[in-house]
Motif scaffolding. Structure first.
Motif, short mmCIF file in Angstrom:
data_model
loop_
_atom_site.label_atom_id
_atom_site.label_comp_id
_atom_site.label_asym_id
_atom_site.label_seq_id
_atom_site.Cartn_x
_atom_site.Cartn_y
_atom_site.Cartn_z
N GLU A 166 0.84 -1.19 0.00
CA GLU A 166 0.00 0.00 0.00
C GLU A 166 0.88 1.25 0.00
OE1 GLU A 166 -2.46 -0.54 3.43
OE2 GLU A 166 -3.55 -2.18 2.53
N THR A 167 0.75 2.05 -1.05
CA THR A 167 1.59 3.23 -1.22
C THR A 167 1.47 4.19 -0.05
OG1 THR A 167 1.43 3.03 -3.61
CG2 THR A 167 2.12 5.17 -2.75
N TYR A 168 0.26 4.43 0.42
CA TYR A 168 0.10 5.40 1.51
C TYR A 168 0.82 4.93 2.77
CZ TYR A 168 -3.55 2.57 3.75
OH TYR A 168 -4.24 1.57 4.38
N VAL B 89 4.55 5.65 2.29
CA VAL B 89 4.83 7.07 2.46
C VAL B 89 4.78 7.45 3.94
CG1 VAL B 89 3.98 9.40 1.97
CG2 VAL B 89 4.07 7.70 0.14
N PHE B 90 3.71 7.07 4.63
CA PHE B 90 3.55 7.45 6.02
C PHE B 90 4.67 6.87 6.89
CE2 PHE B 90 1.95 6.64 10.31
CZ PHE B 90 1.63 7.94 10.70
#
Length: 125
Positions: free
Chosen positions: A6-8, A11-12
């Motif tokens: 999951e990209t988010y 990033v997080f």
């Protein structure tokens, strides 16, 4: 190394890692990519999701642990099934962090985990 499809989450969690300790964050989108990277590099910490395509985190955990027996491997997951948790512990998981919590709580848990494994590094509150 941060392994999550999951990209988010990449990033997080990547931002939390970069702001908490002096590190370079590498990423992989599935367990097989993580295994391949571990064969070529020496990560100091691996954060591994369980639910991923191709090779899931439980399968990857066992194979990565064989390659990197001393590297902390933290399972970052929304799975709380006792059997899955027990299997991860048996295969060598160092810690678990639930990712289905509020962002501020997840950030706090990640920072606490970093202090546990890297107490001599810069750890931002």
């Amino acid at each position: 190394m941060l392994v999550d499809d999951e990209t988010y989450m990449q990033v997080f969690v990547g931002r939390v890692l970069a702001s908490s300790i002096n590190c370079t964050v590498t990423t992989a989108r599935d367990g097989q990519a993580a295994i391949d990277q571990c064969e070529k590099s020496d990560p100091q910490l691996i954060i591994l999701d369980i639910n991923m395509p191709r090779v899931d985190g439980v399968q990857a955990l066992g194979r990565i642990r064989a390659l990197k027996p001393d590297v902390p491997i933290v399972m970052l997951t929304s799975i709380s099934e006792e059997a899955v948790v027990e299997e991860c512990v048996t295969k060598g998981a160092s810690a678990f962090i639930r990712k289905d919590v509020r962002a501020d709580l997840l950030q706090t848990e990640l920072q606490e985990m970093l202090q546990q494994f890297f107490s001599d590094e810069k750890a931002a509150p």
